[in-house]
Design a protein around this motif. Structure first.
Motif, PDB file in Angstrom:
ATOM      1  N   ARG A  74       0.811  -1.218   0.000  1.00 39.60           N
ATOM      2  CA  ARG A  74       0.000   0.000   0.000  1.00 39.60           C
ATOM      3  C   ARG A  74       0.843   1.267   0.000  1.00 39.60           C
ATOM      4  O   ARG A  74       0.304   2.367  -0.106  1.00 39.60           O
ATOM      5  CB  ARG A  74      -0.950   0.019   1.207  1.00 39.60           C
ATOM      6  CG  ARG A  74      -1.979  -1.103   1.218  1.00 39.60           C
ATOM      7  CD  ARG A  74      -2.970  -0.920   2.352  1.00 39.60           C
ATOM      8  NE  ARG A  74      -3.891   0.153   2.085  1.00 39.60           N
ATOM      9  CZ  ARG A  74      -5.083  -0.016   1.488  1.00 39.60           C
ATOM     10  NH1 ARG A  74      -5.452  -1.211   1.091  1.00 39.60           N
ATOM     11  NH2 ARG A  74      -5.885   1.000   1.295  1.00 39.60           N
ATOM     12  N   THR A  80      -4.118   3.418  -7.618  1.00 38.99           N
ATOM     13  CA  THR A  80      -3.860   4.393  -6.568  1.00 38.99           C
ATOM     14  C   THR A  80      -2.508   5.037  -6.867  1.00 38.99           C
ATOM     15  O   THR A  80      -1.903   4.774  -7.918  1.00 38.99           O
ATOM     16  CB  THR A  80      -3.812   3.728  -5.181  1.00 38.99           C
ATOM     17  OG1 THR A  80      -2.637   2.892  -5.111  1.00 38.99           O
ATOM     18  CG2 THR A  80      -5.053   2.893  -4.916  1.00 38.99           C
ATOM     19  N   ASP A 110      -3.081  10.159  -3.425  1.00 36.52           N
ATOM     20  CA  ASP A 110      -4.292   9.498  -3.913  1.00 36.52           C
ATOM     21  C   ASP A 110      -5.308  10.605  -4.191  1.00 36.52           C
ATOM     22  O   ASP A 110      -5.518  11.494  -3.348  1.00 36.52           O
ATOM     23  CB  ASP A 110      -4.872   8.551  -2.863  1.00 36.52           C
ATOM     24  CG  ASP A 110      -4.066   7.267  -2.695  1.00 36.52           C
ATOM     25  OD1 ASP A 110      -3.469   6.813  -3.691  1.00 36.52           O
ATOM     26  OD2 ASP A 110      -4.049   6.724  -1.578  1.00 36.52           O
ATOM     27  N   TYR A 140     -10.334   8.062  -4.064  1.00 35.10           N
ATOM     28  CA  TYR A 140      -9.532   6.887  -4.412  1.00 35.10           C
ATOM     29  C   TYR A 140      -8.573   6.544  -3.272  1.00 35.10           C
ATOM     30  O   TYR A 140      -8.193   7.410  -2.477  1.00 35.10           O
ATOM     31  CB  TYR A 140      -8.715   7.147  -5.673  1.00 35.10           C
ATOM     32  CG  TYR A 140      -9.513   7.212  -6.949  1.00 35.10           C
ATOM     33  CD1 TYR A 140      -9.603   6.112  -7.801  1.00 35.10           C
ATOM     34  CD2 TYR A 140     -10.182   8.383  -7.316  1.00 35.10           C
ATOM     35  CE1 TYR A 140     -10.321   6.173  -8.987  1.00 35.10           C
ATOM     36  CE2 TYR A 140     -10.909   8.451  -8.499  1.00 35.10           C
ATOM     37  CZ  TYR A 140     -10.977   7.341  -9.333  1.00 35.10           C
ATOM     38  OH  TYR A 140     -11.700   7.409 -10.497  1.00 35.10           O
ATOM     39  N   GLY A 141      -8.125   5.291  -3.260  1.00 34.02           N
ATOM     40  CA  GLY A 141      -7.079   4.871  -2.348  1.00 34.02           C
ATOM     41  C   GLY A 141      -7.412   5.188  -0.903  1.00 34.02           C
ATOM     42  O   GLY A 141      -8.521   4.912  -0.413  1.00 34.02           O
ATOM     43  N   TYR A 172      -4.742  -2.603  -5.498  1.00 35.58           N
ATOM     44  CA  TYR A 172      -5.651  -1.862  -6.377  1.00 35.58           C
ATOM     45  C   TYR A 172      -7.094  -2.355  -6.215  1.00 35.58           C
ATOM     46  O   TYR A 172      -8.029  -1.552  -6.082  1.00 35.58           O
ATOM     47  CB  TYR A 172      -5.237  -2.027  -7.839  1.00 35.58           C
ATOM     48  CG  TYR A 172      -3.956  -1.324  -8.237  1.00 35.58           C
ATOM     49  CD1 TYR A 172      -3.430  -0.282  -7.488  1.00 35.58           C
ATOM     50  CD2 TYR A 172      -3.272  -1.713  -9.393  1.00 35.58           C
ATOM     51  CE1 TYR A 172      -2.261   0.356  -7.879  1.00 35.58           C
ATOM     52  CE2 TYR A 172      -2.099  -1.082  -9.786  1.00 35.58           C
ATOM     53  CZ  TYR A 172      -1.599  -0.054  -9.025  1.00 35.58           C
ATOM     54  OH  TYR A 172      -0.441   0.567  -9.415  1.00 35.58           O
ATOM     55  N   ALA A 217      -8.558  -1.319  -2.874  1.00 34.44           N
ATOM     56  CA  ALA A 217      -8.880   0.108  -2.841  1.00 34.44           C
ATOM     57  C   ALA A 217     -10.134   0.410  -3.643  1.00 34.44           C
ATOM     58  O   ALA A 217     -10.987   1.198  -3.216  1.00 34.44           O
ATOM     59  CB  ALA A 217      -7.701   0.917  -3.364  1.00 34.44           C
TER      60      ALA A 217
END
Length: 292
Positions: A3, A41, A62, A66-67, A197, A200
């Motif tokens: 991450r 992300t 991000d 998102y993320g 991905y 997320a």
């Protein structure tokens, strides 16, 4: 599950009322901000960011929605407009003391970067956009059966409700489809990154759909207004993209030139995820850009 980008410090940066972005920062020197695309992300920049950090301050957020960034409910039509998302990025850079910076974006991030270049020309010194067309041009060139490549654009343009329900019901299959179909080198997205991905995106379906819905509504209005006003990107611009024009019947360099008088347009021998498939080419192009 991966991450974070090794060697980068992470910050939670407030950029708007009740919205904070997850931002990775490393290096020193002139600042470069890198914006990710879909369905990814900030991790998509891991190779390029590490390379550039040798001689630049590299800021990798991000995007909102998102993320690990905040995902506000789309209570207003402009919550996920590229104008509002671009303002987030300018605020994030300013939080680290940078009122002027180079900006590069891929896919959705490139649309945010494009809007930032138009709305904040005093802040964006250099602009790079990877494998995308400006929103207004993108909708203009999609037609007939060739538009099937962009089926997700039409799905997420629908009114709230059905798109979110359909995608949530098979989120992993939906987002994995693009990771599989849009890359020439599957090894460029190794299993831990792929898992990050998908995780997320699984938790961000409403905000991702809202981002795409904005590009079928308010973002078009903003682009049309700028085109009518003769607005142009005043900074040096580099565009790297696949040669989609032959299949869809357009000349990408000509479309970009209408917006960017100082344009370096190049086609790349990679899939859509060029920053992961060919990070050396992307990093070199960004260094050339900031020297212009």
């Amino acid at each position: 599950m991966t991450r974070t980008i090794p060697g980068f410090d992470y910050h939670r940066v407030p950029v708007a009322d009740e919205v904070a972005l997850n931002v990775a920062v490393a290096g020193s020197g002139s600042p470069i901000v890198l914006l990710h695309g879909f369905p990814q992300t900030h991790l998509m920049w891991r190779h390029v960011a590490a390379d550039l950090a040798a001689d630049h301050t590299v800021i990798v957020p991000d995007l909102r929605g998102y993320g690990d960034s905040d995902k506000p409910a789309a209570a207003r039509t402009d919550t996920y407009s590229k104008r509002r998302m671009a303002a987030d990025i300018v605020a994030a850079a300013a939080a680290f003391g940078h009122d002027r910076f180079a900006l590069a974006g891929h896919d959705r991030g490139a649309l945010v970067a494009f809007r930032a270049g138009l709305d904040h020309p005093d802040a964006v010194t250099h602009l790079a956009c990877l494998d995308v067309l400006p929103t207004l041009d993108m909708w203009d060139v999609l037609h007939g059966v060739t538009a099937a490549v962009g089926f997700h654009l039409y799905l997420m343009a629908q009114p709230p409700g059905l798109p979110e329900q359909l995608i949530s019901a098979g989120a992993d299959a939906f987002f994995a489809f693009f990771l599989d179909q849009w890359t020439k080198d599957p090894a460029a997205i190794p299993p831990p990154v792929r898992a990050a991905y998908l995780d997320a995106c699984r938790g961000a379906v409403p905000s991702i759909v809202a981002d795409y819905r904005a590009s079928a509504t308010i973002d078009i209005d903003h682009d049309r207004a700028d085109r009518a006003a003769g607005a142009r990107l005043t900074m040096p611009v580099t565009v790297l993209q696949q040669d989609w024009g032959a299949a869809l019947g357009y000349e990408a360099a000509a479309l970009w030139s209408a917006w960017a008088p100082d344009l370096d347009h190049r086609t790349v021998d990679a899939g859509h995820f060029v920053a992961e498939e060919d990070p050396e080419t992307v990093a070199a192009a960004l260094r050339e850009l900031v020297r212009r």
